[in-house]
Design a protein around this motif. Structure first.
Motif, short mmCIF file in Angstrom:
data_model
loop_
_atom_site.label_atom_id
_atom_site.label_comp_id
_atom_site.label_asym_id
_atom_site.label_seq_id
_atom_site.Cartn_x
_atom_site.Cartn_y
_atom_site.Cartn_z
N LYS A 254 13.82 18.70 -3.11
CA LYS A 254 13.26 20.05 -2.91
C LYS A 254 14.02 20.73 -1.77
CE LYS A 254 8.77 18.66 -4.71
NZ LYS A 254 7.32 18.50 -4.44
N GLU A 255 13.38 21.03 -0.67
CA GLU A 255 14.10 21.62 0.46
C GLU A 255 14.92 20.53 1.17
OE1 GLU A 255 11.71 23.89 3.09
OE2 GLU A 255 10.63 24.94 1.49
N LYS A 256 16.17 20.86 1.48
CA LYS A 256 17.07 19.87 2.07
C LYS A 256 16.60 19.42 3.45
CE LYS A 256 20.06 23.59 3.70
NZ LYS A 256 21.41 24.20 3.60
N SER A 257 15.76 20.21 4.07
CA SER A 257 15.23 19.81 5.38
C SER A 257 14.32 18.59 5.27
CB SER A 257 14.47 20.98 6.01
OG SER A 257 13.40 21.39 5.15
N ASN A 258 13.84 18.29 4.07
CA ASN A 258 12.99 17.11 3.89
C ASN A 258 13.77 15.82 4.10
OD1 ASN A 258 10.80 18.74 3.24
ND2 ASN A 258 11.26 18.70 1.03
N LEU A 259 15.11 15.89 4.06
CA LEU A 259 15.94 14.69 4.24
C LEU A 259 16.15 14.33 5.70
CD1 LEU A 259 18.67 15.39 1.53
CD2 LEU A 259 16.74 13.83 1.35
N LYS A 260 15.68 15.15 6.63
CA LYS A 260 15.88 14.86 8.06
C LYS A 260 15.23 13.54 8.46
CE LYS A 260 16.30 19.66 9.63
NZ LYS A 260 15.72 20.71 10.51
N CYS A 261 14.15 13.19 7.79
CA CYS A 261 13.47 11.95 8.14
C CYS A 261 14.28 10.71 7.76
CB CYS A 261 12.09 11.90 7.50
SG CYS A 261 12.14 11.94 5.69
N LEU A 262 15.36 10.90 6.98
CA LEU A 262 16.18 9.78 6.54
C LEU A 262 17.50 9.68 7.30
CD1 LEU A 262 15.75 10.07 2.65
CD2 LEU A 262 14.56 8.53 4.20
#
Length: 339
Positions: A254-262
Protein backbone atom coordinates in the motif's frame (compact mmCIF):
# COMPACT_ATOMS: atom_id res chain seq x y z
CA UNK A 1 -48.47 -9.10 -60.35
CA UNK A 2 -50.36 -11.60 -62.45
CA UNK A 3 -54.09 -12.11 -62.04
CA UNK A 4 -53.72 -15.58 -60.52
CA UNK A 5 -51.48 -14.51 -57.64
CA UNK A 6 -51.47 -16.75 -54.58
CA UNK A 7 -49.43 -16.56 -51.39
CA UNK A 8 -48.36 -19.53 -49.31
CA UNK A 9 -47.89 -19.11 -45.58
CA UNK A 10 -46.82 -21.83 -43.20
CA UNK A 11 -47.61 -21.40 -39.51
CA UNK A 12 -47.62 -23.34 -36.28
CA UNK A 13 -51.28 -24.25 -36.81
CA UNK A 14 -50.96 -25.42 -40.41
CA UNK A 15 -50.69 -24.28 -44.02
CA UNK A 16 -52.66 -21.36 -45.43
CA UNK A 17 -53.10 -20.34 -49.06
CA UNK A 18 -54.21 -16.78 -49.79
CA UNK A 19 -55.53 -15.30 -53.00
CA UNK A 20 -54.47 -11.76 -53.88
CA UNK A 21 -57.43 -9.78 -55.24
CA UNK A 22 -56.76 -7.10 -57.85
CA UNK A 23 -53.15 -8.19 -57.86
CA UNK A 24 -51.99 -5.83 -60.60
CA UNK A 25 -52.94 -2.75 -58.57
CA UNK A 26 -51.37 -3.85 -55.30
CA UNK A 27 -48.29 -2.12 -53.88
CA UNK A 28 -46.36 -1.92 -50.63
CA UNK A 29 -47.94 1.45 -49.78
CA UNK A 30 -51.41 0.05 -50.35
CA UNK A 31 -50.61 -2.98 -48.22
CA UNK A 32 -49.26 -0.84 -45.40
CA UNK A 33 -52.46 1.19 -45.34
CA UNK A 34 -54.70 -1.87 -45.51
CA UNK A 35 -52.86 -3.58 -42.62
CA UNK A 36 -54.21 -1.06 -40.16
CA UNK A 37 -57.38 -3.13 -39.76
CA UNK A 38 -58.57 -6.57 -40.78
CA UNK A 39 -61.62 -5.47 -42.78
CA UNK A 40 -59.59 -3.42 -45.23
CA UNK A 41 -56.88 -6.07 -45.51
CA UNK A 42 -59.27 -8.92 -46.29
CA UNK A 43 -60.68 -6.89 -49.17
CA UNK A 44 -57.26 -7.21 -50.81
CA UNK A 45 -56.21 -10.65 -49.57
CA UNK A 46 -58.60 -13.59 -49.36
CA UNK A 47 -58.04 -16.86 -47.49
CA UNK A 48 -58.33 -19.51 -50.20
CA UNK A 49 -57.60 -22.62 -48.18
CA UNK A 50 -56.33 -23.69 -44.78
CA UNK A 51 -55.33 -27.08 -43.38
CA UNK A 52 -54.23 -27.69 -39.83
CA UNK A 53 -51.34 -29.89 -38.73
CA UNK A 54 -52.45 -33.20 -37.30
CA UNK A 55 -50.30 -32.82 -34.17
CA UNK A 56 -47.27 -31.02 -32.75
CA UNK A 57 -44.83 -33.59 -34.13
CA UNK A 58 -46.03 -33.11 -37.69
CA UNK A 59 -45.75 -29.33 -37.29
CA UNK A 60 -42.18 -29.67 -36.00
CA UNK A 61 -41.25 -32.07 -38.81
CA UNK A 62 -42.68 -29.71 -41.41
CA UNK A 63 -40.89 -26.64 -40.08
CA UNK A 64 -37.60 -28.55 -39.94
CA UNK A 65 -37.94 -29.51 -43.61
CA UNK A 66 -38.91 -26.00 -44.66
CA UNK A 67 -35.98 -24.46 -42.78
CA UNK A 68 -33.67 -26.75 -44.75
CA UNK A 69 -35.21 -25.72 -48.06
CA UNK A 70 -37.10 -29.00 -48.47
CA UNK A 71 -40.75 -29.49 -49.41
CA UNK A 72 -42.69 -31.62 -46.88
CA UNK A 73 -45.07 -34.20 -48.28
CA UNK A 74 -47.95 -32.62 -46.37
CA UNK A 75 -47.25 -29.23 -47.97
CA UNK A 76 -46.97 -30.75 -51.45
CA UNK A 77 -50.32 -32.46 -51.03
CA UNK A 78 -51.84 -29.23 -49.74
CA UNK A 79 -50.65 -27.31 -52.80
CA UNK A 80 -51.93 -29.93 -55.22
CA UNK A 81 -55.39 -29.89 -53.65
CA UNK A 82 -55.62 -26.16 -52.92
CA UNK A 83 -54.18 -24.45 -55.99
CA UNK A 84 -56.95 -24.24 -58.58
CA UNK A 85 -56.92 -25.96 -61.94
CA UNK A 86 -53.44 -27.47 -61.66
CA UNK A 87 -54.67 -30.83 -62.84
CA UNK A 88 -56.86 -29.17 -65.48
CA UNK A 89 -53.90 -27.15 -66.69
CA UNK A 90 -51.85 -30.32 -67.18
CA UNK A 91 -54.72 -31.98 -69.03
CA UNK A 92 -55.24 -28.90 -71.18
CA UNK A 93 -51.57 -28.84 -72.01
CA UNK A 94 -51.68 -32.46 -73.17
CA UNK A 95 -54.77 -31.72 -75.28
CA UNK A 96 -53.05 -28.73 -76.83
CA UNK A 97 -50.08 -30.88 -77.74
CA UNK A 98 -52.34 -33.47 -79.34
CA UNK A 99 -54.14 -30.80 -81.33
CA UNK A 100 -50.75 -29.20 -82.22
CA UNK A 101 -51.80 -25.83 -81.02
CA UNK A 102 -48.81 -23.56 -81.01
CA UNK A 103 -50.20 -20.46 -79.35
CA UNK A 104 -50.97 -21.22 -75.71
CA UNK A 105 -49.46 -18.11 -74.22
CA UNK A 106 -52.85 -16.57 -73.50
CA UNK A 107 -53.58 -19.17 -70.86
CA UNK A 108 -53.43 -17.56 -67.45
CA UNK A 109 -50.64 -18.97 -65.32
CA UNK A 110 -50.47 -19.26 -61.56
CA UNK A 111 -47.89 -17.37 -59.53
CA UNK A 112 -47.20 -18.58 -55.98
CA UNK A 113 -45.62 -16.21 -53.50
CA UNK A 114 -43.38 -17.76 -50.82
CA UNK A 115 -41.36 -16.35 -47.94
CA UNK A 116 -38.21 -18.36 -48.72
CA UNK A 117 -36.59 -18.59 -52.15
CA UNK A 118 -35.25 -22.08 -51.38
CA UNK A 119 -38.78 -23.27 -50.65
CA UNK A 120 -39.90 -21.76 -53.93
CA UNK A 121 -37.23 -23.70 -55.83
CA UNK A 122 -38.35 -26.91 -54.10
CA UNK A 123 -41.95 -26.23 -55.13
CA UNK A 124 -40.95 -25.58 -58.74
CA UNK A 125 -39.09 -28.87 -58.86
CA UNK A 126 -42.34 -30.68 -58.08
CA UNK A 127 -44.21 -28.76 -60.79
CA UNK A 128 -41.49 -28.90 -63.41
CA UNK A 129 -43.88 -29.51 -66.31
CA UNK A 130 -46.00 -26.48 -65.53
CA UNK A 131 -42.88 -24.42 -64.95
CA UNK A 132 -41.48 -25.25 -68.38
CA UNK A 133 -44.72 -24.16 -70.02
CA UNK A 134 -44.75 -20.90 -68.00
CA UNK A 135 -48.04 -21.92 -66.38
CA UNK A 136 -46.65 -21.98 -62.84
CA UNK A 137 -44.07 -19.68 -61.25
CA UNK A 138 -42.89 -18.72 -57.77
CA UNK A 139 -41.81 -15.34 -56.53
CA UNK A 140 -40.23 -13.97 -53.38
CA UNK A 141 -39.86 -10.20 -53.17
CA UNK A 142 -40.70 -7.25 -50.94
CA UNK A 143 -44.37 -7.19 -51.94
CA UNK A 144 -44.80 -10.90 -51.19
CA UNK A 145 -43.03 -10.56 -47.84
CA UNK A 146 -45.28 -7.63 -46.95
CA UNK A 147 -48.36 -9.67 -47.86
CA UNK A 148 -47.15 -12.60 -45.73
CA UNK A 149 -46.53 -10.23 -42.83
CA UNK A 150 -50.14 -9.08 -42.99
CA UNK A 151 -51.45 -12.63 -43.41
CA UNK A 152 -49.45 -13.75 -40.38
CA UNK A 153 -50.84 -10.89 -38.33
CA UNK A 154 -54.47 -11.60 -39.23
CA UNK A 155 -54.31 -15.39 -39.61
CA UNK A 156 -56.35 -15.91 -36.45
CA UNK A 157 -59.02 -13.51 -37.69
CA UNK A 158 -59.12 -15.24 -41.08
CA UNK A 159 -59.63 -18.66 -39.47
CA UNK A 160 -62.26 -17.33 -37.07
CA UNK A 161 -64.13 -15.71 -39.96
CA UNK A 162 -63.99 -18.93 -41.97
CA UNK A 163 -65.30 -20.96 -39.03
CA UNK A 164 -68.24 -18.57 -38.60
CA UNK A 165 -69.25 -18.99 -42.23
CA UNK A 166 -69.21 -22.79 -41.96
CA UNK A 167 -72.14 -24.32 -40.15
CA UNK A 168 -71.41 -26.73 -37.33
CA UNK A 169 -67.81 -25.58 -36.86
CA UNK A 170 -66.72 -24.63 -33.32
CA UNK A 171 -65.59 -21.05 -32.70
CA UNK A 172 -61.88 -20.40 -33.07
CA UNK A 173 -59.96 -18.81 -30.20
CA UNK A 174 -57.31 -16.45 -31.60
CA UNK A 175 -55.12 -16.97 -28.51
CA UNK A 176 -54.59 -20.57 -29.64
CA UNK A 177 -52.43 -19.26 -32.48
CA UNK A 178 -50.07 -17.49 -30.10
CA UNK A 179 -49.80 -20.55 -27.87
CA UNK A 180 -49.08 -22.75 -30.89
CA UNK A 181 -46.35 -20.38 -32.10
CA UNK A 182 -44.67 -20.40 -28.70
CA UNK A 183 -44.86 -24.19 -28.36
CA UNK A 184 -43.49 -24.79 -31.86
CA UNK A 185 -40.75 -22.21 -31.34
CA UNK A 186 -39.60 -23.93 -28.16
CA UNK A 187 -39.69 -27.37 -29.77
CA UNK A 188 -37.78 -26.16 -32.82
CA UNK A 189 -35.12 -24.44 -30.70
CA UNK A 190 -34.67 -27.47 -28.44
CA UNK A 191 -34.31 -29.74 -31.46
CA UNK A 192 -31.68 -27.49 -33.02
CA UNK A 193 -29.66 -27.42 -29.80
CA UNK A 194 -30.08 -31.13 -29.15
CA UNK A 195 -28.95 -32.24 -32.60
CA UNK A 196 -26.13 -29.74 -33.00
CA UNK A 197 -23.15 -31.99 -33.77
CA UNK A 198 -20.75 -29.12 -33.12
CA UNK A 199 -22.09 -28.48 -29.63
CA UNK A 200 -19.01 -29.86 -27.81
CA UNK A 201 -16.63 -28.02 -30.10
CA UNK A 202 -18.56 -24.80 -29.50
CA UNK A 203 -18.06 -25.13 -25.76
CA UNK A 204 -14.32 -25.61 -26.22
CA UNK A 205 -14.11 -22.66 -28.60
CA UNK A 206 -16.00 -20.43 -26.18
CA UNK A 207 -13.75 -21.48 -23.28
CA UNK A 208 -10.62 -20.67 -25.29
CA UNK A 209 -12.07 -17.30 -26.30
CA UNK A 210 -12.83 -16.51 -22.66
CA UNK A 211 -9.26 -17.38 -21.63
CA UNK A 212 -7.84 -15.15 -24.37
CA UNK A 213 -10.12 -12.31 -23.32
CA UNK A 214 -9.13 -12.72 -19.65
CA UNK A 215 -5.44 -12.59 -20.60
CA UNK A 216 -6.01 -9.37 -22.55
CA UNK A 217 -7.97 -7.85 -19.66
CA UNK A 218 -5.29 -8.79 -17.11
CA UNK A 219 -2.56 -7.22 -19.26
CA UNK A 220 -4.58 -4.04 -19.70
CA UNK A 221 -5.47 -3.76 -16.02
CA UNK A 222 -1.90 -4.42 -14.90
CA UNK A 223 -0.59 -1.75 -17.25
CA UNK A 224 -3.04 0.79 -15.80
CA UNK A 225 -2.23 -0.33 -12.30
CA UNK A 226 1.51 0.19 -12.83
CA UNK A 227 0.94 3.62 -14.33
CA UNK A 228 -1.30 4.62 -11.42
CA UNK A 229 0.75 3.21 -8.56
CA UNK A 230 3.98 4.27 -10.30
CA UNK A 231 3.33 7.85 -9.30
CA UNK A 232 3.69 6.77 -5.67
CA UNK A 233 6.31 3.99 -5.90
CA UNK A 234 7.95 4.14 -9.37
CA UNK A 235 10.97 1.99 -8.42
CA UNK A 236 8.76 -1.05 -7.81
CA UNK A 237 8.06 -1.40 -11.54
CA UNK A 238 11.75 -2.07 -12.31
CA UNK A 239 12.19 -4.54 -9.46
CA UNK A 240 9.04 -6.65 -9.89
CA UNK A 241 8.65 -7.81 -13.49
CA UNK A 242 5.72 -10.20 -13.07
CA UNK A 243 2.44 -8.31 -13.36
CA UNK A 244 0.45 -10.46 -10.94
CA UNK A 245 3.25 -10.39 -8.35
CA UNK A 246 3.31 -6.61 -8.74
CA UNK A 247 -0.40 -6.43 -7.92
CA UNK A 248 0.07 -8.72 -4.89
CA UNK A 249 2.98 -6.62 -3.58
CA UNK A 250 0.90 -3.51 -4.08
CA UNK A 251 -1.88 -5.09 -2.00
CA UNK A 252 0.53 -5.74 0.84
CA UNK A 253 2.67 -2.59 0.79
CA UNK A 254 0.00 0.00 0.00
CA UNK A 255 1.76 3.20 1.08
CA UNK A 256 5.53 2.82 0.87
CA UNK A 257 5.89 4.43 4.28
CA UNK A 258 4.51 1.21 5.75
CA UNK A 259 7.88 -0.42 4.97
CA UNK A 260 9.75 1.78 7.46
CA UNK A 261 9.14 -0.78 10.17
CA UNK A 262 11.22 -3.28 8.16
CA UNK A 263 14.29 -1.11 7.63
CA UNK A 264 16.12 -2.73 10.59
CA UNK A 265 15.45 -6.18 9.13
CA UNK A 266 17.36 -5.59 5.88
CA UNK A 267 20.16 -8.14 5.69
CA UNK A 268 18.60 -10.38 8.33
CA UNK A 269 16.86 -13.68 7.50
CA UNK A 270 13.59 -14.99 8.81
CA UNK A 271 15.31 -16.54 11.78
CA UNK A 272 16.83 -13.18 12.75
CA UNK A 273 13.60 -11.20 12.97
CA UNK A 274 13.61 -11.32 16.77
CA UNK A 275 17.27 -10.23 16.86
CA UNK A 276 16.51 -7.34 14.49
CA UNK A 277 13.90 -6.10 16.96
CA UNK A 278 10.91 -6.38 14.65
CA UNK A 279 7.50 -5.93 16.13
CA UNK A 280 4.67 -8.39 15.54
CA UNK A 281 3.14 -6.05 12.93
CA UNK A 282 6.47 -5.85 11.08
CA UNK A 283 6.85 -9.61 11.16
CA UNK A 284 3.37 -10.08 9.70
CA UNK A 285 4.09 -7.50 7.00
CA UNK A 286 7.34 -9.22 6.03
CA UNK A 287 5.63 -12.61 5.97
CA UNK A 288 2.88 -11.30 3.69
CA UNK A 289 5.51 -9.82 1.41
CA UNK A 290 7.27 -13.19 1.20
CA UNK A 291 4.01 -14.87 0.31
CA UNK A 292 3.29 -12.23 -2.34
CA UNK A 293 6.69 -12.65 -4.06
CA UNK A 294 6.81 -16.43 -3.75
CA UNK A 295 9.19 -16.64 -0.72
CA UNK A 296 11.92 -14.67 -2.51
CA UNK A 297 13.86 -13.16 0.41
CA UNK A 298 16.22 -11.22 -1.83
CA UNK A 299 13.38 -9.54 -3.68
CA UNK A 300 11.73 -8.52 -0.39
CA UNK A 301 14.93 -6.93 0.85
CA UNK A 302 15.41 -5.14 -2.46
CA UNK A 303 11.89 -3.72 -2.22
CA UNK A 304 12.64 -2.46 1.29
CA UNK A 305 15.93 -0.88 0.16
CA UNK A 306 14.47 1.05 -2.78
CA UNK A 307 11.59 2.30 -0.64
CA UNK A 308 14.12 4.27 1.43
CA UNK A 309 15.17 6.42 -1.52
CA UNK A 310 11.96 6.32 -3.56
CA UNK A 311 11.24 9.47 -5.58
CA UNK A 312 7.48 8.86 -5.75
CA UNK A 313 4.93 11.41 -4.63
CA UNK A 314 2.49 11.01 -1.79
CA UNK A 315 -1.11 10.16 -2.64
CA UNK A 316 -4.33 10.68 -0.75
CA UNK A 317 -5.91 7.90 1.27
CA UNK A 318 -8.88 7.73 -1.09
CA UNK A 319 -6.61 7.22 -4.10
CA UNK A 320 -4.64 4.55 -2.25
CA UNK A 321 -7.86 2.72 -1.36
CA UNK A 322 -8.95 2.74 -5.01
CA UNK A 323 -5.52 1.47 -6.12
CA UNK A 324 -5.68 -1.40 -3.66
CA UNK A 325 -9.22 -2.31 -4.75
CA UNK A 326 -8.04 -2.33 -8.35
CA UNK A 327 -5.06 -4.56 -7.45
CA UNK A 328 -7.37 -6.94 -5.56
CA UNK A 329 -9.56 -7.32 -8.63
CA UNK A 330 -6.51 -8.08 -10.78
CA UNK A 331 -5.36 -10.79 -8.37
CA UNK A 332 -8.82 -12.37 -8.24
CA UNK A 333 -9.09 -12.29 -12.03
CA UNK A 334 -5.70 -14.01 -12.26
CA UNK A 335 -6.82 -16.68 -9.78
CA UNK A 336 -9.99 -17.22 -11.80
CA UNK A 337 -7.86 -17.54 -14.93
CA UNK A 338 -5.86 -20.34 -13.30
CA UNK A 339 -9.01 -22.22 -12.26
Amino acid sequence: MVNNQYVLMESALGYALFRVLEAEEISIDALSKSMKNFNSFKNMIKLQSFIAHSDQESALSAINDISEGLLPDSLLQFLKTSLPDLSAMEKQKKKDKKKHKKDTSEAAGICLGVADANLGNAVLEQFERLKQSNQFTCRCDDVILEIIRGCREYLGAYIASQRESEAGQPAFNVSNLEHANIALGHSYSRAKIKYNVNRVDNMIIQAICILDQIDKDINTYCMRCKEWYGWHFPELTKIVNDQIVYARVMQVVKEKSNLKCLYSAVGAGDDDDDAAGLSDTAKQLKQRLLVAVGDDEELVQEIINVSKTSMGIDVSKIDMIEMCVFATRIVRLAEFRIK
